[in-house]
Scaffold this active site. Sequence first.
Site, PDB file in Angstrom:
ATOM      1  N   SER A 167       0.844  -1.191   0.000  1.00 13.92           N
ATOM      2  CA  SER A 167       0.000   0.000   0.000  1.00 13.92           C
ATOM      3  C   SER A 167       0.880   1.242   0.000  1.00 13.92           C
ATOM      4  O   SER A 167       1.675   1.444   0.915  1.00 13.92           O
ATOM      5  CB  SER A 167      -0.907   0.013   1.240  1.00 13.92           C
ATOM      6  OG  SER A 167      -1.344   1.323   1.503  1.00 13.92           O
ATOM      7  N   ASP A 315      -6.682   0.791  -8.853  1.00  9.91           N
ATOM      8  CA  ASP A 315      -7.771   1.769  -8.993  1.00  9.91           C
ATOM      9  C   ASP A 315      -8.529   1.632 -10.311  1.00  9.91           C
ATOM     10  O   ASP A 315      -9.614   2.208 -10.474  1.00  9.91           O
ATOM     11  CB  ASP A 315      -7.222   3.198  -8.863  1.00  9.91           C
ATOM     12  CG  ASP A 315      -6.780   3.491  -7.440  1.00  9.91           C
ATOM     13  OD1 ASP A 315      -7.199   2.758  -6.515  1.00  9.91           O
ATOM     14  OD2 ASP A 315      -6.010   4.449  -7.244  1.00  9.91           O
TER      15      ASP A 315
HETATM   16  C1  S3P Z   1      -2.973   5.716  -3.348  1.00  5.96           C
HETATM   17  C2  S3P Z   1      -2.699   4.412  -3.089  1.00  5.96           C
HETATM   18  C3  S3P Z   1      -3.648   3.312  -3.331  1.00  5.96           C
HETATM   19  C4  S3P Z   1      -4.756   3.743  -4.281  1.00  5.96           C
HETATM   20  C5  S3P Z   1      -5.324   5.075  -3.894  1.00  5.96           C
HETATM   21  C6  S3P Z   1      -4.240   6.136  -3.958  1.00  5.96           C
HETATM   22  C7  S3P Z   1      -1.951   6.737  -3.054  1.00  5.96           C
HETATM   23  O1  S3P Z   1      -4.231   2.920  -2.115  1.00  5.96           O
HETATM   24  O2  S3P Z   1      -5.769   2.774  -4.315  1.00  5.96           O
HETATM   25  O3  S3P Z   1      -6.369   5.443  -4.760  1.00  5.96           O
HETATM   26  O4  S3P Z   1      -2.057   7.865  -3.552  1.00  5.96           O
HETATM   27  O5  S3P Z   1      -1.026   6.423  -2.303  1.00  5.96           O
HETATM   28  P1  S3P Z   1      -3.481   1.906  -1.104  1.00  5.96           P
HETATM   29  O6  S3P Z   1      -2.225   2.524  -0.701  1.00  5.96           O
HETATM   30  O7  S3P Z   1      -4.416   1.735   0.048  1.00  5.96           O
HETATM   31  O8  S3P Z   1      -3.295   0.654  -1.890  1.00  5.96           O
END
Ligand code: S3P
Length: 431
Positions: A167, A315
């Site tokens: 993440s 996403d």
């Molecule tokens: C993001 C990370 C992702 C993504 C979100 C934006 C970011 O989430 O789904 O829309 O900007 O760091 P996760 O880190 O929970 O996977």
Amino acid sequence: MSSLTITPQGPLRGTVRVPGDKSITHRALILSALAEGPSTITGYCKGQDCLNTLRCLQDLGISIQELPDSLQVFGKGLWGMTEPTHPLDCGNSGTGLRLLTGVLAGQDFFSVLTGDDSLRSRPMGRIVTPLRSMGANIQGRKGGELTPLAITGGALKGIEYSSPVSSAQVKSAVLLAGLLADGPTTFVEPLLSRDHTERMFRYLGIPLEITGRKLRLTGRTPFQARDLSVPGDLSAAAFFLVGASIVPNSEVQIPNVGLNPERTGILEILKEMGADIQVLNRREQAGEPVGDLLVRSASLHGTSIGVERIPKTIDELPIFCVAASIAKGDTTVTGAQELRLKETDRIHAMATELRKMNVSIQETADGFIIRGGSKIHGAACASYGDHRIAMAVAIAGLAADSPTGIEDTACIDTSFPGFYPNLLELLTSSR
Ligand code: S3P
């Protein structure tokens, strides 16, 4: 409550400019606020999520001027923020809330972070656990699993952390806290997630060692502000990539789109399915790869996506389901359980809405099985208050045999203000 009606009306043709990248805009705002001195951010995302982060930073005493096409941020250094007088509202944005928590854990004041109904139901233990082991004092509902989070900021120490989830929000929260911490912070994740924070650190001259999936940062290094230019959001472009692919005789150009390799899963997968997408004028902008996209309609076939490709496609999976519904043959997605923890449970939402449109789609614990190629019917659909569900269903509606109504579509503005007028323009310029 806002709603949209999508009437299928022939090809998409012309040029569409997508909003600035949402992920990069959050980081540009936060890092410009922590930098020393003024800087200008151009091409930023004007979606509600990013505007909420902007307002939170203003509430933290950072002066930000909104000019017609740019933002001027007056960075006050690593510890220049001041105690907010009221809870900071991140609205719908997990990125805003999780990244700001990393920053606020290391500030010498009390703050409370909250958000809308969706954000208040999303898991926060994934950031609270590593931040607490850095010495952060964070309280929240269910032992810190849920927001509002109350943070009594203070001195942090670097840690070695191996994250159980891939993440970028967890990684960035720990790196931002690591910037303020005493001693080195190392971070490892199971599969590489988007690396915008790492790239921006490098662009701003913040020392960060990168060895594969392992990052090592020495904290407490002040850095100078630097102007940042944000590319268009590939996650927004993906709706038109799929729309133009599935509606016959379409041809759409999308200039200036971010092509971070940890985000381009959708491009690779659509091409494997037979999509006609060209990437032109590859270049670099503020440490991020960028290019212009040209997409023409094509006949698609089914595919399968396993866990190794999920982080770089996460996403785009809702709109990917639409492509798979039109494609000939079966498509399977596995290892995507993180989708259930987004603005809504996106596995359940897409399966429910596409089924209403006559798609044969089966929900599994960690993904989907889609039998492509059945005729799509217009239907009365819901957005679940989730911008990506609303836009994915709208694009599915373009390929249907009758109009599709979508309720509760104001959420589209969280990432893509102007989505519908842009879509209409592509539809009318083909007449
Ligand atoms: C993001 C990370 C992702 C993504 C979100 C934006 C970011 O989430 O789904 O829309 O900007 O760091 P996760 O880190 O929970 O996977």
